[in-house]
Design a protein around this motif. Structure first.
Motif, mmCIF file in Angstrom:
data_model
loop_
_atom_site.group_PDB
_atom_site.id
_atom_site.type_symbol
_atom_site.label_atom_id
_atom_site.label_comp_id
_atom_site.label_asym_id
_atom_site.label_seq_id
_atom_site.Cartn_x
_atom_site.Cartn_y
_atom_site.Cartn_z
ATOM 1 N N UNK A 41 0.890 -1.341 -0.074
ATOM 2 C CA UNK A 41 -0.221 0.066 -0.068
ATOM 3 C C UNK A 41 1.031 1.236 0.086
ATOM 4 N N UNK A 42 2.049 1.155 -0.270
ATOM 5 C CA UNK A 42 2.958 2.396 -0.400
ATOM 6 C C UNK A 42 2.974 3.384 -1.651
ATOM 7 N N UNK A 43 3.877 4.176 -1.875
ATOM 8 C CA UNK A 43 4.050 4.692 -2.915
ATOM 9 C C UNK A 43 4.235 4.004 -4.141
ATOM 10 N N UNK A 44 3.378 4.592 -5.205
ATOM 11 C CA UNK A 44 3.327 3.557 -6.509
ATOM 12 C C UNK A 44 4.880 3.846 -7.283
ATOM 13 N N UNK A 45 5.195 2.884 -7.830
ATOM 14 C CA UNK A 45 6.571 3.029 -8.854
ATOM 15 C C UNK A 45 5.780 2.963 -9.989
ATOM 16 N N UNK A 46 6.038 3.888 -10.974
ATOM 17 C CA UNK A 46 5.328 4.164 -12.149
ATOM 18 C C UNK A 46 6.021 3.791 -13.598
ATOM 19 N N UNK A 47 7.298 3.239 -13.370
ATOM 20 C CA UNK A 47 8.069 3.156 -14.324
ATOM 21 C C UNK A 47 9.202 1.978 -14.220
ATOM 22 N N UNK A 48 9.674 1.140 -15.546
ATOM 23 C CA UNK A 48 10.554 0.407 -15.311
ATOM 24 C C UNK A 48 11.954 0.783 -14.500
ATOM 25 N N UNK A 49 12.184 1.958 -14.601
ATOM 26 C CA UNK A 49 13.401 2.538 -14.060
ATOM 27 C C UNK A 49 13.212 2.565 -12.371
ATOM 28 N N UNK A 50 12.121 2.897 -12.178
ATOM 29 C CA UNK A 50 11.804 2.838 -10.740
ATOM 30 C C UNK A 50 11.800 1.670 -10.013
ATOM 31 N N UNK A 51 11.169 0.624 -10.759
ATOM 32 C CA UNK A 51 11.245 -0.791 -10.382
ATOM 33 C C UNK A 51 12.550 -1.330 -10.315
ATOM 34 N N UNK A 52 13.191 -1.275 -11.362
ATOM 35 C CA UNK A 52 14.806 -1.432 -11.399
ATOM 36 C C UNK A 52 15.637 -1.049 -10.185
ATOM 37 N N UNK A 53 15.469 0.431 -9.807
ATOM 38 C CA UNK A 53 16.036 0.963 -8.836
ATOM 39 C C UNK A 53 15.730 0.422 -7.343
ATOM 40 N N UNK A 54 14.481 0.073 -7.410
ATOM 41 C CA UNK A 54 13.812 -0.760 -6.187
ATOM 42 C C UNK A 54 14.612 -2.099 -5.998
ATOM 43 N N UNK A 55 14.734 -2.896 -7.291
ATOM 44 C CA UNK A 55 15.309 -4.281 -7.073
ATOM 45 C C UNK A 55 16.855 -4.030 -7.008
ATOM 46 N N UNK A 56 17.776 -2.831 -7.557
ATOM 47 C CA UNK A 56 18.959 -2.979 -6.997
ATOM 48 C C UNK A 56 19.122 -2.559 -5.502
ATOM 49 N N UNK A 57 18.241 -1.599 -5.125
ATOM 50 C CA UNK A 57 18.350 -1.620 -3.688
ATOM 51 C C UNK A 57 18.437 -2.983 -2.683
ATOM 52 N N UNK A 58 17.387 -3.829 -3.001
ATOM 53 C CA UNK A 58 17.227 -5.027 -2.390
ATOM 54 C C UNK A 58 18.821 -5.997 -2.666
ATOM 55 N N UNK A 59 18.996 -5.866 -3.795
ATOM 56 C CA UNK A 59 20.273 -6.599 -4.093
ATOM 57 C C UNK A 59 21.485 -6.367 -3.716
ATOM 58 N N UNK A 60 21.431 -4.778 -3.214
ATOM 59 C CA UNK A 60 22.620 -4.391 -2.784
ATOM 60 C C UNK A 60 22.523 -4.653 -1.211
ATOM 61 N N UNK A 61 21.507 -4.593 -0.539
ATOM 62 C CA UNK A 61 21.392 -4.854 0.942
ATOM 63 C C UNK A 61 21.390 -6.425 1.189
#
Length: 131
Positions: A41-61
Motif C-alpha cells: 500500500x506504499x507509494x506507487x512505482x510507475x516506470x521500469x526504471x523505478x522498479x529496477x532501482x528498487x530491485x537494485x536496492x534489495x540486491x545491494x542490501x
C-alpha cells in the motif's frame, strides 16, 4: 494472449530467477512501459526504471538473496504468485526470510501493467534489525 498455468508459472519463475541472479534490468523488463507497482500500500512505482532501482536496492542490501517461487494462480489476464525471500543483510549480518505475494495484471504480451504486492513489513524490519 491469456497465459495458461504453465506459462504463468514460467513467467513467475523467470522473475524469481532474475532476482536471484542479481539482474535488476531483467526484473524491470517484466513490466510494461506504462506500469504501476505498489508494495504494501506504499507509494506507487510507475516506470521500469523505478522498479529496477528498487530491485537494485534489495540486491545491494542482500548480496546473497534468493527469491523462491511458492505458488501461482492464473485467471484470464490476471495472475498471483507467492514467493519467499531469503538472504543475509549486508550491514547487520542478520539472516532474513519472509514471504509475500504479488497480483499481476498482464497485457497481451504478458508484461505486467499493474502489480500489487504484500509482505509483513514489520516482520521484515525486525529480522533486519535483529530485534
Amino acid at each position: 494472449m491469456t497465459p495458461d498455468i504453465q506459462t504463468a508459472r514460467k513467467l513467475a519463475q523467470d522473475h524469481c530467477d532474475a532476482w536471484t541472479n542479481k539482474a535488476p534490468d531483467q526484473v524491470a523488463s517484466r513490466y510494461s512501459e506504462n506500469t504501476t507497482m505498489i508494495m504494501n500500500g506504499g507509494e506507487p512505482m510507475n516506470s521500469r526504471s523505478q522498479i529496477g532501482e528498487m530491485a537494485t536496492g534489495f540486491m545491494t542490501e542482500f548480496p546473497d538473496l534468493v527469491l523462491n517461487l511458492d505458488t501461482v494462480l492464473v485467471a484470464d489476464h490476471h495472475m498471483v504468485y507467492a514467493w519467499t525471500f531469503e538472504g543475509q543483510h549486508k550491514d547487520t549480518g542478520n539472516k532474513v526470510r519472509f514471504s509475500g505475494w504479488e497480483e499481476w495484471d498482464l497485457d497481451e504480451n504478458l508484461n505486467v501493467t499493474k502489480s500489487l504486492g504484500w509482505y509483513d513489513g514489520a516482520d521484515y524490519d525486525r529480522q533486519v534489525s535483529g530485534t
